[in-house]
Design a protein around this motif. Structure first.
Motif, short mmCIF file in Angstrom:
data_model
loop_
_atom_site.label_atom_id
_atom_site.label_comp_id
_atom_site.label_asym_id
_atom_site.label_seq_id
_atom_site.Cartn_x
_atom_site.Cartn_y
_atom_site.Cartn_z
N LEU A 155 -6.80 -29.41 42.12
CA LEU A 155 -8.25 -29.27 42.22
C LEU A 155 -8.92 -30.63 42.38
CD1 LEU A 155 -8.86 -26.56 39.48
CD2 LEU A 155 -9.27 -26.29 41.94
N ASP A 156 -8.46 -31.60 41.64
CA ASP A 156 -9.03 -32.94 41.74
C ASP A 156 -8.82 -33.53 43.12
OD1 ASP A 156 -10.28 -35.27 40.30
OD2 ASP A 156 -8.41 -36.22 40.92
N GLU A 157 -7.66 -33.26 43.71
CA GLU A 157 -7.32 -33.85 45.00
C GLU A 157 -7.79 -33.01 46.19
OE1 GLU A 157 -3.10 -34.40 44.68
OE2 GLU A 157 -3.31 -36.30 43.61
N GLY A 158 -8.36 -31.84 45.93
CA GLY A 158 -8.96 -31.06 47.00
C GLY A 158 -8.03 -30.10 47.70
N ASP A 159 -6.98 -29.64 47.04
CA ASP A 159 -6.11 -28.65 47.63
C ASP A 159 -6.92 -27.40 47.98
OD1 ASP A 159 -3.22 -27.48 47.97
OD2 ASP A 159 -4.30 -26.02 46.75
N ALA A 160 -6.85 -26.98 49.24
CA ALA A 160 -7.70 -25.90 49.73
C ALA A 160 -7.43 -24.58 49.02
CB ALA A 160 -7.53 -25.73 51.23
N LEU B 250 -15.12 -37.24 48.45
CA LEU B 250 -15.27 -37.79 47.11
C LEU B 250 -13.96 -38.43 46.64
CD1 LEU B 250 -17.13 -34.73 45.50
CD2 LEU B 250 -18.12 -36.70 46.69
N ILE B 251 -14.06 -39.31 45.65
CA ILE B 251 -12.85 -39.94 45.11
C ILE B 251 -12.17 -39.06 44.08
CG2 ILE B 251 -13.75 -42.26 45.55
CD1 ILE B 251 -14.14 -42.53 42.50
N ALA B 252 -12.87 -38.05 43.57
CA ALA B 252 -12.32 -37.11 42.60
C ALA B 252 -13.12 -35.81 42.73
CB ALA B 252 -12.41 -37.67 41.19
N LEU B 253 -12.73 -34.78 41.99
CA LEU B 253 -13.42 -33.50 42.03
C LEU B 253 -13.52 -32.96 43.46
CD1 LEU B 253 -14.55 -35.10 39.40
CD2 LEU B 253 -16.31 -33.34 39.39
#
Length: 349
Positions: free
Chosen positions: A15-20, A182-185
Motif C-alpha cells: 500500500l505504501d509503495e502503490g501496488d495497484a 508521492l514518496i509514501a502513501l
C-alpha cells in the motif's frame, strides 16, 4: 477486525509503495471489516458508538498502515459530512455504498479549511443561482477510487454564499489525473481533479452555507485525523519497546515518557470530541494536532535508537523504513503544522 489486521500486516508495504491490486482492494477490505460503520448511528446503517470510537478505529488501522488509515479517514470524514447534512435525500442515496466500502468518499475540503481560516480563496466556482455550473481545480484529493464522490466548497459568482457540494465521478466534466507521485502513501488513490462545466443542483448539496457547515464539520475533520498520528506513534513506540534490550536500557525512561504523553493526548482528543468543547475552542484541537505530530517524531526517533543499525537495513522486516516515510506526511497533511501555528498566532493576537 482480526481479518483486517492480518490483511493490513500483509499488504502495508504494498500500500505504501502503490501496488495497484492492494490499493484497489483496500476500501472493500475496510467495508467488509465493519470499521467504516463505527460511530455511525444504527438508524443510519452504522454500528453505533461515538466519534471517539471512530478515532480509535482509525488509530488501530494506522498502527499497521498509514496509507490504509488515510483512506479510512477520508471515507469516514465524508460519511460524517453526510450525517451533518440537512440533505436527507443525498444521505439516503450515498450512505449505504459508503458504509459498505463499495463507493469512495473524498473529502476535497483541504482548500475549504484554509478558506475558513482566511488562508486561501476557494478553488472551485459556480455560475448560476441553482442549478449551478462548476469550474475549477482540486490539486489534491485522496480516496479517488472507483465510483467516488468528492466534497467541495464552492464560491458563487452570483454573489450568494459559498456552498458545499458532493460531486460524483461520473458527472460530465469531471476529470481525474493519474495518482500523484508521492514518496509514501502511494496506494491512497490521491490525485488532482479538474472540473469543466460540471452541472449540479440542490440534490447534490451537502450544505447550502459553507461558512455554517465548515465550523461544525471541523472537529470531526481534525479529530478523526488525529487517529493517523496516534496509530503511527503507537506502532513506533511498540517497536521501540520490543527492541529495547539491556544494551539500550538508557532509553527506558524517555520511552515511558513518550508513552505517557501519547496516552494523555489521546484522552484529550476523545474527551474534547465527547463533550463538544472543540466546537467552541478550535485552538485546543489545533494544539493537540501539533502535539501529536511531535509525538510521532519522538516515537520514530526512539524506535530508531532502540533498533540500532538493523533499522537501516532494507532486508530487515522491521517496518521502520515505511513508518519513517509515513511520518513525513503527518506535518503536512491539511491543515499543516505551519497553518495550525499561524492560526494559533492569529488567535493569540
Amino acid at each position: 477486525m482480526t481479518e483486517l489486521r492480518t490483511w493490513l500486516d500483509r499488504h502495508a508495504l504494498a500500500l505504501d509503495e502503490g501496488d495497484a491490486a492492494a490499493s484497489q482492494a483496500l476500501l472493500g477490505q475496510l467495508g467488509r471489516s465493519g470499521v467504516l460503520r463505527v460511530g455511525v448511528p444504527a438508524a443510519q446503517g452504522g454500528a453505533g458508538g461515538s466519534l471517539g470510537d471512530a478515532v480509535d478505529a482509525i488509530t488501530e488501522v494506522a498502527r499497521r498502515s498509514l496509507t490504509a488509515a488515510f483512506v479510512f479517514w477520508g471515507q469516514r470524514a465524508f460519511i460524517e459530512y453526510l450525517l451533518l447534512s440537512p440533505n436527507a435525500g443525498l444521505r439516503e442515496r450515498a450512505l449505504p455504498g459508503l458504509l459498505a466500502g463499495r463507493e469512495a468518499g473524498a473529502t476535497g475540503l483541504s482548500n475549504a479549511m484554509k478558506f475558513l481560516s482566511g488562508l486561501e480563496q476557494l478553488n472551485v466556482r459556480a455560475d448560476g443561482s441553482g442549478p449551478w455550473t462548476l469550474q475549477g481545480r482540486v490539486p489534491w484529493a485522496t480516496n479517488l477510487g472507483a465510483g467516488f464522490r468528492v466534497a467541495l466548497a464552492v464560491a458563487r459568482d452570483d454573489g450568494g454564499p459559498p456552498l458545499i457540494a458532493a460531486v460524483p465521478q461520473d458527472r460530465a466534466g469531471v476529470t481525474r489525473s493519474g495518482d500523484l507521485d508521492l514518496i509514501a502513501l502511494r496506494g491512497s488513490q490521491t490525485a488532482a481533479l479538474t472540473l469543466a462545466h460540471v452541472g449540479i443542483d440542490e440534490s447534490d448539496l451537502i450544505h447550502p452555507l459553507a461558512r455554517e457547515f465548515l465550523p461544525r464539520a471541523r472537529p470531526a475533520f481534525l479529530g478523526l485525523q488525529c487517529g493517523l498520528s496516534l496509530g503511527l506513534a503507537q506502532a513506533a513506540l511498540d517497536a521501540a519497546r520490543e527492541h529495547l534490550g539491556p544494551a539500550r536500557a538508557v532509553l527506558g525512561a524517555p520511552l515511558a515518557e513518550a508513552e505517557s504523553a501519547l496516552s494523555s493526548h489521546r484522552a484529550a482528543v476523545l474527551d474534547g470530541l465527547a463533550d463538544g468543547r472543540f466546537f467552541g475552542d478550535a485552538p485546543a484541537l489545533f494544539r493537540l494536532r501539533i502535539a501529536l505530530a511531535q509525538d510521532v517524531q519522538a516515537a520514530l526517533q526512539l524506535e530508531l535508537l532502540a533498533s540500532g543499525g538493523r533499522a537501516y537495513h532494507r532486508d530487515q522486516p522491521l517496518g521502520f523504513a515505511r513508518r519513517w516515510r509515513e511520518s513525513a506526511f503527518i506535518p503536512i497533511v491539511t491543515p499543516s503544522l505551519s497553518q495550525l501555528q499561524s492560526e494559533l498566532a492569529r488567535a493569540g493576537a
